[in-house]
Design a protein around this motif. Structure first.
Motif, short mmCIF file in Angstrom:
data_model
loop_
_atom_site.label_atom_id
_atom_site.label_comp_id
_atom_site.label_asym_id
_atom_site.label_seq_id
_atom_site.Cartn_x
_atom_site.Cartn_y
_atom_site.Cartn_z
N GLN A 19 43.22 45.93 34.25
CA GLN A 19 43.14 45.46 32.87
C GLN A 19 44.51 45.14 32.29
OE1 GLN A 19 39.87 45.09 30.88
NE2 GLN A 19 39.80 44.62 33.07
N GLY A 20 45.53 45.85 32.72
CA GLY A 20 46.90 45.54 32.27
C GLY A 20 47.32 44.14 32.70
N LEU A 21 47.05 43.82 33.96
CA LEU A 21 47.38 42.47 34.44
C LEU A 21 46.52 41.43 33.75
CD1 LEU A 21 48.93 40.53 36.25
CD2 LEU A 21 47.24 41.00 38.05
N LEU A 22 45.24 41.73 33.54
CA LEU A 22 44.36 40.79 32.83
C LEU A 22 44.91 40.49 31.44
CD1 LEU A 22 41.78 39.13 32.61
CD2 LEU A 22 40.61 41.23 31.86
N PRO A 87 35.84 43.97 46.44
CA PRO A 87 35.20 43.89 45.12
C PRO A 87 35.02 42.44 44.65
CG PRO A 87 37.03 45.45 45.06
CD PRO A 87 37.09 44.74 46.39
N SER A 88 35.95 41.57 45.02
CA SER A 88 35.84 40.16 44.60
C SER A 88 34.63 39.49 45.24
CB SER A 88 37.12 39.39 44.95
OG SER A 88 38.22 39.93 44.28
N ILE A 89 34.45 39.70 46.53
CA ILE A 89 33.32 39.10 47.23
C ILE A 89 32.00 39.58 46.63
CG2 ILE A 89 32.07 39.08 49.42
CD1 ILE A 89 34.89 38.98 50.78
N VAL A 90 31.90 40.89 46.40
CA VAL A 90 30.66 41.43 45.83
C VAL A 90 30.44 40.90 44.42
CG1 VAL A 90 29.51 43.55 45.08
CG2 VAL A 90 30.62 43.47 47.31
N ALA A 91 31.50 40.88 43.61
CA ALA A 91 31.35 40.37 42.24
C ALA A 91 30.94 38.90 42.24
CB ALA A 91 32.66 40.55 41.47
N LEU A 92 31.64 38.09 43.01
CA LEU A 92 31.41 36.65 42.98
C LEU A 92 30.09 36.22 43.61
CD1 LEU A 92 35.04 35.58 43.89
CD2 LEU A 92 33.94 35.28 41.68
N GLY A 106 30.73 29.08 40.19
CA GLY A 106 30.72 27.64 40.47
C GLY A 106 31.88 27.23 41.37
N PHE A 107 32.42 28.21 42.09
CA PHE A 107 33.55 28.01 43.00
C PHE A 107 34.78 27.46 42.26
CE2 PHE A 107 29.94 28.40 45.76
CZ PHE A 107 30.42 29.23 46.75
N ASP A 108 34.96 27.97 41.04
CA ASP A 108 36.14 27.62 40.24
C ASP A 108 37.35 28.30 40.89
OD1 ASP A 108 38.15 27.30 38.38
OD2 ASP A 108 37.07 28.27 36.75
N PRO A 109 38.32 27.52 41.39
CA PRO A 109 39.48 28.12 42.07
C PRO A 109 40.26 29.08 41.18
CG PRO A 109 39.47 25.74 42.35
CD PRO A 109 38.37 26.07 41.39
N LYS A 110 40.36 28.78 39.90
CA LYS A 110 41.09 29.66 38.98
C LYS A 110 40.40 31.01 38.86
CE LYS A 110 42.80 29.69 34.24
NZ LYS A 110 42.85 28.95 32.98
N LEU A 111 39.08 30.99 38.79
CA LEU A 111 38.32 32.24 38.68
C LEU A 111 38.43 33.05 39.97
CD1 LEU A 111 35.37 33.07 36.72
CD2 LEU A 111 35.01 33.37 39.16
N ILE A 112 38.29 32.39 41.10
CA ILE A 112 38.37 33.09 42.39
C ILE A 112 39.76 33.67 42.60
CG2 ILE A 112 38.27 32.78 44.90
CD1 ILE A 112 36.01 30.69 44.34
N LEU A 113 40.78 32.88 42.34
CA LEU A 113 42.16 33.37 42.48
C LEU A 113 42.42 34.53 41.52
CD1 LEU A 113 44.92 33.11 43.79
CD2 LEU A 113 45.49 31.41 42.05
N GLY A 114 41.90 34.40 40.31
CA GLY A 114 42.06 35.49 39.33
C GLY A 114 41.42 36.78 39.81
N ALA A 115 40.21 36.68 40.36
CA ALA A 115 39.52 37.87 40.88
C ALA A 115 40.32 38.51 42.00
CB ALA A 115 38.12 37.50 41.36
N GLY A 123 43.86 47.45 43.84
CA GLY A 123 43.99 48.16 45.11
C GLY A 123 45.35 48.82 45.26
N LEU A 124 46.41 48.11 44.87
CA LEU A 124 47.75 48.71 44.90
C LEU A 124 47.83 49.91 43.96
CD1 LEU A 124 49.98 45.51 44.97
CD2 LEU A 124 49.58 47.13 46.85
#
Length: 136
Positions: A19-22, A87-92, A106-115, A123-124
């Protein structure tokens, strides 16, 4: 006890790192919605961010199960990689459709990259917190 700590690490990492990065990305104009969403969500009406943190705690257990036998830089690397991917794969591909949203946004690259970015940082955070808890 280590599994409870892994849950706590995932929960706290969601609130602090994910959430901090978000929020930083939101302030930079990269994401439309701010972090720490307090909107109640069904079925219990808890704030969305606490629901997300609960799931982050469960994912923390999964992540720790995958990387606990890694050491040093490998643990950090795999924490970021598995944290970003799983988590990204499961969410998306599972959660989005369950909520009536398009698969992978909708395979939005910005959304996928963001996730991937947000979950990789999460994870870090899990690895760092487990190290802090003297588990890593």
């Amino acid at each position: 006890m280590k599994w409870l700590l892994a849950f706590v690490a995932g929960f706290v990492s969601t609130l602090a790192f994910h959430q901090g990065l978000l929020e930083l990305l939101h302030l930079a104009g990269a994401f439309p919605h701010p972090a720490w969403n307090m909107t109640p969500v069904p079925p219990l009406g808890v704030p969305a961010v606490l629901s997300l943190a609960f799931w982050g705690g469960l994912w923390g257990i999964v992540l720790w199960a995958l990387i606990r036998n890694q050491h040093g830089g490998k643990r950090w690397l795999w924490g970021a990689v598995w944290g970003a991917l799983l988590p990204s794969i499961v969410a998306l591909f599972v959660v989005f459709p369950m909520k009536g949203m398009p698969v992978a946004g909708g395979f939005d690259p910005k959304l996928i990259l963001g996730a991937l970015l947000l979950n990789g940082v999460w994870g870090l955070g899990v690895v760092g917190l487990m190290k802090l808890y003297r588990q890593g």
